[in-house]
Scaffold this motif. Structure first.
Motif, PDB file in Angstrom:
ATOM      1  N   PHE A   3       6.845  -5.855  -2.767  1.00 37.53           N
ATOM      2  CA  PHE A   3       5.491  -5.502  -2.058  1.00 37.53           C
ATOM      3  C   PHE A   3       5.785  -4.700  -0.960  1.00 37.53           C
ATOM      4  O   PHE A   3       6.842  -4.557  -0.210  1.00 37.53           O
ATOM      5  CB  PHE A   3       4.781  -6.769  -1.443  1.00 37.53           C
ATOM      6  CG  PHE A   3       3.558  -6.154  -0.784  1.00 37.53           C
ATOM      7  CD1 PHE A   3       2.460  -6.157  -1.454  1.00 37.53           C
ATOM      8  CD2 PHE A   3       3.776  -6.021   0.612  1.00 37.53           C
ATOM      9  CE1 PHE A   3       1.315  -5.680  -0.700  1.00 37.53           C
ATOM     10  CE2 PHE A   3       2.591  -5.636   1.371  1.00 37.53           C
ATOM     11  CZ  PHE A   3       1.442  -5.429   0.543  1.00 37.53           C
ATOM     12  N   GLN A   4       5.116  -3.387  -0.924  1.00 38.98           N
ATOM     13  CA  GLN A   4       5.237  -2.419   0.055  1.00 38.98           C
ATOM     14  C   GLN A   4       4.331  -1.545  -0.008  1.00 38.98           C
ATOM     15  O   GLN A   4       3.219  -1.445  -0.579  1.00 38.98           O
ATOM     16  CB  GLN A   4       6.558  -1.308  -0.412  1.00 38.98           C
ATOM     17  CG  GLN A   4       6.235  -0.496  -1.734  1.00 38.98           C
ATOM     18  CD  GLN A   4       7.413   0.017  -2.322  1.00 38.98           C
ATOM     19  OE1 GLN A   4       8.472  -0.663  -2.270  1.00 38.98           O
ATOM     20  NE2 GLN A   4       7.254   1.246  -2.131  1.00 38.98           N
ATOM     21  N   HIS A   5       4.187  -0.784   1.134  1.00 38.58           N
ATOM     22  CA  HIS A   5       2.956   0.448   1.539  1.00 38.58           C
ATOM     23  C   HIS A   5       3.815   1.740   1.191  1.00 38.58           C
ATOM     24  O   HIS A   5       5.020   1.682   1.518  1.00 38.58           O
ATOM     25  CB  HIS A   5       2.391   0.071   2.869  1.00 38.58           C
ATOM     26  CG  HIS A   5       1.571  -0.994   2.985  1.00 38.58           C
ATOM     27  ND1 HIS A   5       2.280  -2.196   3.392  1.00 38.58           N
ATOM     28  CD2 HIS A   5       0.392  -1.525   3.208  1.00 38.58           C
ATOM     29  CE1 HIS A   5       1.298  -3.300   3.775  1.00 38.58           C
ATOM     30  NE2 HIS A   5       0.206  -2.524   3.433  1.00 38.58           N
ATOM     31  N   SER A   6       2.874   2.683   0.563  1.00 32.97           N
ATOM     32  CA  SER A   6       3.426   3.967   0.599  1.00 32.97           C
ATOM     33  C   SER A   6       3.694   4.727   1.899  1.00 32.97           C
ATOM     34  O   SER A   6       3.094   4.313   2.544  1.00 32.97           O
ATOM     35  CB  SER A   6       2.487   4.662  -0.544  1.00 32.97           C
ATOM     36  OG  SER A   6       1.324   5.026   0.331  1.00 32.97           O
ATOM     37  N   ILE A 121       1.146 -10.111 -12.006  1.00 34.51           N
ATOM     38  CA  ILE A 121       1.753  -8.768 -11.464  1.00 34.51           C
ATOM     39  C   ILE A 121       3.101  -8.218 -12.032  1.00 34.51           C
ATOM     40  O   ILE A 121       3.987  -9.127 -12.406  1.00 34.51           O
ATOM     41  CB  ILE A 121       2.063  -9.087  -9.787  1.00 34.51           C
ATOM     42  CG1 ILE A 121       1.021  -9.465  -8.915  1.00 34.51           C
ATOM     43  CG2 ILE A 121       2.815  -7.770  -9.247  1.00 34.51           C
ATOM     44  CD1 ILE A 121       1.489  -9.914  -7.482  1.00 34.51           C
ATOM     45  N   SER A 122       2.874  -7.011 -12.294  1.00 37.86           N
ATOM     46  CA  SER A 122       4.028  -6.527 -13.171  1.00 37.86           C
ATOM     47  C   SER A 122       4.769  -5.792 -12.038  1.00 37.86           C
ATOM     48  O   SER A 122       4.668  -4.610 -11.581  1.00 37.86           O
ATOM     49  CB  SER A 122       3.426  -5.331 -14.258  1.00 37.86           C
ATOM     50  OG  SER A 122       4.420  -4.495 -14.762  1.00 37.86           O
ATOM     51  N   GLN A 123       6.048  -6.200 -11.942  1.00 37.12           N
ATOM     52  CA  GLN A 123       7.253  -5.703 -11.238  1.00 37.12           C
ATOM     53  C   GLN A 123       6.945  -5.764  -9.702  1.00 37.12           C
ATOM     54  O   GLN A 123       8.001  -5.815  -8.797  1.00 37.12           O
ATOM     55  CB  GLN A 123       7.794  -4.212 -11.663  1.00 37.12           C
ATOM     56  CG  GLN A 123       7.989  -4.445 -13.259  1.00 37.12           C
ATOM     57  CD  GLN A 123       8.651  -3.033 -13.590  1.00 37.12           C
ATOM     58  OE1 GLN A 123       9.161  -2.240 -13.059  1.00 37.12           O
ATOM     59  NE2 GLN A 123       8.137  -2.732 -14.813  1.00 37.12           N
ATOM     60  N   GLU A 126       1.943  -2.203  -4.659  1.00 33.06           N
ATOM     61  CA  GLU A 126       2.281  -0.994  -3.730  1.00 33.06           C
ATOM     62  C   GLU A 126       0.975  -0.832  -3.232  1.00 33.06           C
ATOM     63  O   GLU A 126       0.106  -0.429  -4.009  1.00 33.06           O
ATOM     64  CB  GLU A 126       3.007   0.077  -3.979  1.00 33.06           C
ATOM     65  CG  GLU A 126       3.233   1.315  -3.100  1.00 33.06           C
ATOM     66  CD  GLU A 126       3.887   2.466  -3.558  1.00 33.06           C
ATOM     67  OE1 GLU A 126       4.811   2.974  -3.116  1.00 33.06           O
ATOM     68  OE2 GLU A 126       3.530   2.771  -4.798  1.00 33.06           O
ATOM     69  N   VAL A 127       0.729  -0.920  -2.003  1.00 35.18           N
ATOM     70  CA  VAL A 127      -0.449  -0.237  -1.246  1.00 35.18           C
ATOM     71  C   VAL A 127      -0.382   1.291  -1.238  1.00 35.18           C
ATOM     72  O   VAL A 127       0.361   1.703  -0.274  1.00 35.18           O
ATOM     73  CB  VAL A 127      -0.952  -0.891   0.038  1.00 35.18           C
ATOM     74  CG1 VAL A 127      -2.015  -0.380   0.721  1.00 35.18           C
ATOM     75  CG2 VAL A 127      -0.886  -2.428  -0.193  1.00 35.18           C
ATOM     76  N   ARG A 128      -1.311   1.773  -1.915  1.00 35.19           N
ATOM     77  CA  ARG A 128      -1.105   3.456  -2.145  1.00 35.19           C
ATOM     78  C   ARG A 128      -2.440   3.833  -2.349  1.00 35.19           C
ATOM     79  O   ARG A 128      -3.449   3.166  -2.605  1.00 35.19           O
ATOM     80  CB  ARG A 128      -0.050   3.680  -3.111  1.00 35.19           C
ATOM     81  CG  ARG A 128      -0.529   3.387  -4.505  1.00 35.19           C
ATOM     82  CD  ARG A 128       0.648   4.044  -5.570  1.00 35.19           C
ATOM     83  NE  ARG A 128       0.464   3.391  -6.780  1.00 35.19           N
ATOM     84  CZ  ARG A 128      -0.431   4.005  -7.766  1.00 35.19           C
ATOM     85  NH1 ARG A 128      -1.518   4.626  -7.224  1.00 35.19           N
ATOM     86  NH2 ARG A 128      -0.661   3.566  -9.036  1.00 35.19           N
ATOM     87  N   ALA A 154      -1.667  -1.541  -6.260  1.00 38.47           N
ATOM     88  CA  ALA A 154      -1.408  -1.180  -7.759  1.00 38.47           C
ATOM     89  C   ALA A 154       0.212  -1.743  -7.944  1.00 38.47           C
ATOM     90  O   ALA A 154       1.048  -1.979  -7.207  1.00 38.47           O
ATOM     91  CB  ALA A 154      -1.172   0.248  -7.695  1.00 38.47           C
ATOM     92  N   ASP A 155       0.073  -2.256  -9.381  1.00 36.79           N
ATOM     93  CA  ASP A 155       1.429  -2.554  -9.820  1.00 36.79           C
ATOM     94  C   ASP A 155       2.281  -1.410 -10.803  1.00 36.79           C
ATOM     95  O   ASP A 155       1.613  -0.569 -11.076  1.00 36.79           O
ATOM     96  CB  ASP A 155       1.274  -4.069 -10.498  1.00 36.79           C
ATOM     97  CG  ASP A 155       0.426  -3.834 -11.799  1.00 36.79           C
ATOM     98  OD1 ASP A 155       0.265  -2.951 -12.476  1.00 36.79           O
ATOM     99  OD2 ASP A 155       0.129  -5.279 -12.224  1.00 36.79           O
ATOM    100  N   ALA A 156       3.213  -1.912 -11.251  1.00 38.42           N
ATOM    101  CA  ALA A 156       4.029  -0.911 -12.293  1.00 38.42           C
ATOM    102  C   ALA A 156       3.061  -0.589 -13.649  1.00 38.42           C
ATOM    103  O   ALA A 156       3.589   0.437 -13.982  1.00 38.42           O
ATOM    104  CB  ALA A 156       5.265  -1.548 -12.855  1.00 38.42           C
ATOM    105  N   GLU A 157       2.192  -1.499 -13.883  1.00 38.81           N
ATOM    106  CA  GLU A 157       1.297  -1.056 -15.166  1.00 38.81           C
ATOM    107  C   GLU A 157      -0.013  -0.473 -14.803  1.00 38.81           C
ATOM    108  O   GLU A 157      -0.767  -0.254 -15.580  1.00 38.81           O
ATOM    109  CB  GLU A 157       1.090  -2.396 -16.109  1.00 38.81           C
ATOM    110  CG  GLU A 157       2.271  -2.942 -16.549  1.00 38.81           C
ATOM    111  CD  GLU A 157       1.903  -4.327 -17.404  1.00 38.81           C
ATOM    112  OE1 GLU A 157       0.910  -4.649 -17.606  1.00 38.81           O
ATOM    113  OE2 GLU A 157       2.923  -4.859 -18.132  1.00 38.81           O
ATOM    114  N   GLY A 158      -0.214   0.046 -13.650  1.00 39.49           N
ATOM    115  CA  GLY A 158      -1.259   0.569 -13.313  1.00 39.49           C
ATOM    116  C   GLY A 158      -2.413  -0.110 -13.030  1.00 39.49           C
ATOM    117  O   GLY A 158      -3.675   0.590 -13.022  1.00 39.49           O
TER     118      GLY A 158
END
Length: 233
Positions: A3-6, A121-123, A126-128, A154-158
């Protein structure tokens, strides 16, 4: 998983303080009523002297929403919406012990608390800012596409697991009776956010341990220097 923020979010909102933890082994067959009632009393005491819109925690989110080009009283952060309903009705509807507990912490601290089913959740999350091609599933089953520039989870699958940052979560990763592993995120922007998010996460970790008879989950307070929280899939 992570988990992260951009970096763009940290650039535009350097006052942000996020707390995050992952808990495994939750279920719907427990009661957190005592803690929920106690936290509700703390919220009620604050609302006796101030409306939710006057609280510094909420005012900070209103400023953030204005900065994002949103009308703060049209799109409210999750904690403001909960406090508003709690003030009018005196209680919140019960949904799931974990959701009810996190909502109670959100009431007491006036800080948005999001809960996601990790299996959905996929992978990563990210808060972006949205690119415009992501998909968001409403609780009624409709698919939406957040416009470019909207803050999403958002996750890796959009997939967008939340829209307008702390305004509205997706039905795709919502906690259900079958949920066992969860990602919990609390975010604040006000002047004392550091100590308040720390207190919220510590209290929530202890309550998770007590209610679900688990080891207290470790939590992390993120920042620009350490923006990422990693956890097992």
């Amino acid at each position: 998983m992570r988990f992260q923020h951009s970096s763009d979010i940290w650039r535009d909102f350097p006052e942000l303080v996020p707390g995050v933890l992952v808990a495994s082994g939750v279920s719907a067959d427990v009661s957190a009523d005592d803690s929920i009632l106690e936290l509700g009393e703390l919220a009620a005491a604050r609302l006796e002297t101030s409306s939710e819109g006057e609280l510094p925690e909420i005012q900070a989110w209103r400023r953030a929403f204005s900065k994002m080009g949103l009308k703060p009283t049209q799109y409210r952060c999750a904690s403001e919406s909960l406090l508003r309903r709690f003030r009018k009705e005196g209680a919140l509807p019960r949904l799931h012990p974990l959701i009810d507990l996190c909502n109670a912490f959100s009431l007491a601290y006036a800080i948005p608390v999001a809960v996601f089913d990790v299996s959905k959740i996929s992978q990563y999350v990210e808060v972006r800012y949205a690119a415009g091609d992501e998909t968001y599933l409403t609780f009624s089953g409709e698919t939406e596409h957040p416009p470019p520039g909207e803050v999403i989870f958002a996750d890796a699958e959009g997939r967008a697991h939340a829209r307008r940052w702390t305004n509205r979560q997706s039905g795709h990763s919502a906690v259900r009776d079958t949920t066992t592993d969860v990602l919990i995120v609390a975010e604040a922007l006000h002047e004392t956010a550091g100590k308040d998010v720390e207190s919220l996460m510590a209290g929530l970790s202890d309550e998770l341990a007590a209610v679900w008879s688990m080891t207290p989950p470790d939590y992390t307070i993120l920042g620009p220097a350490e923006p990422r929280f990693e956890f097992p899939a």
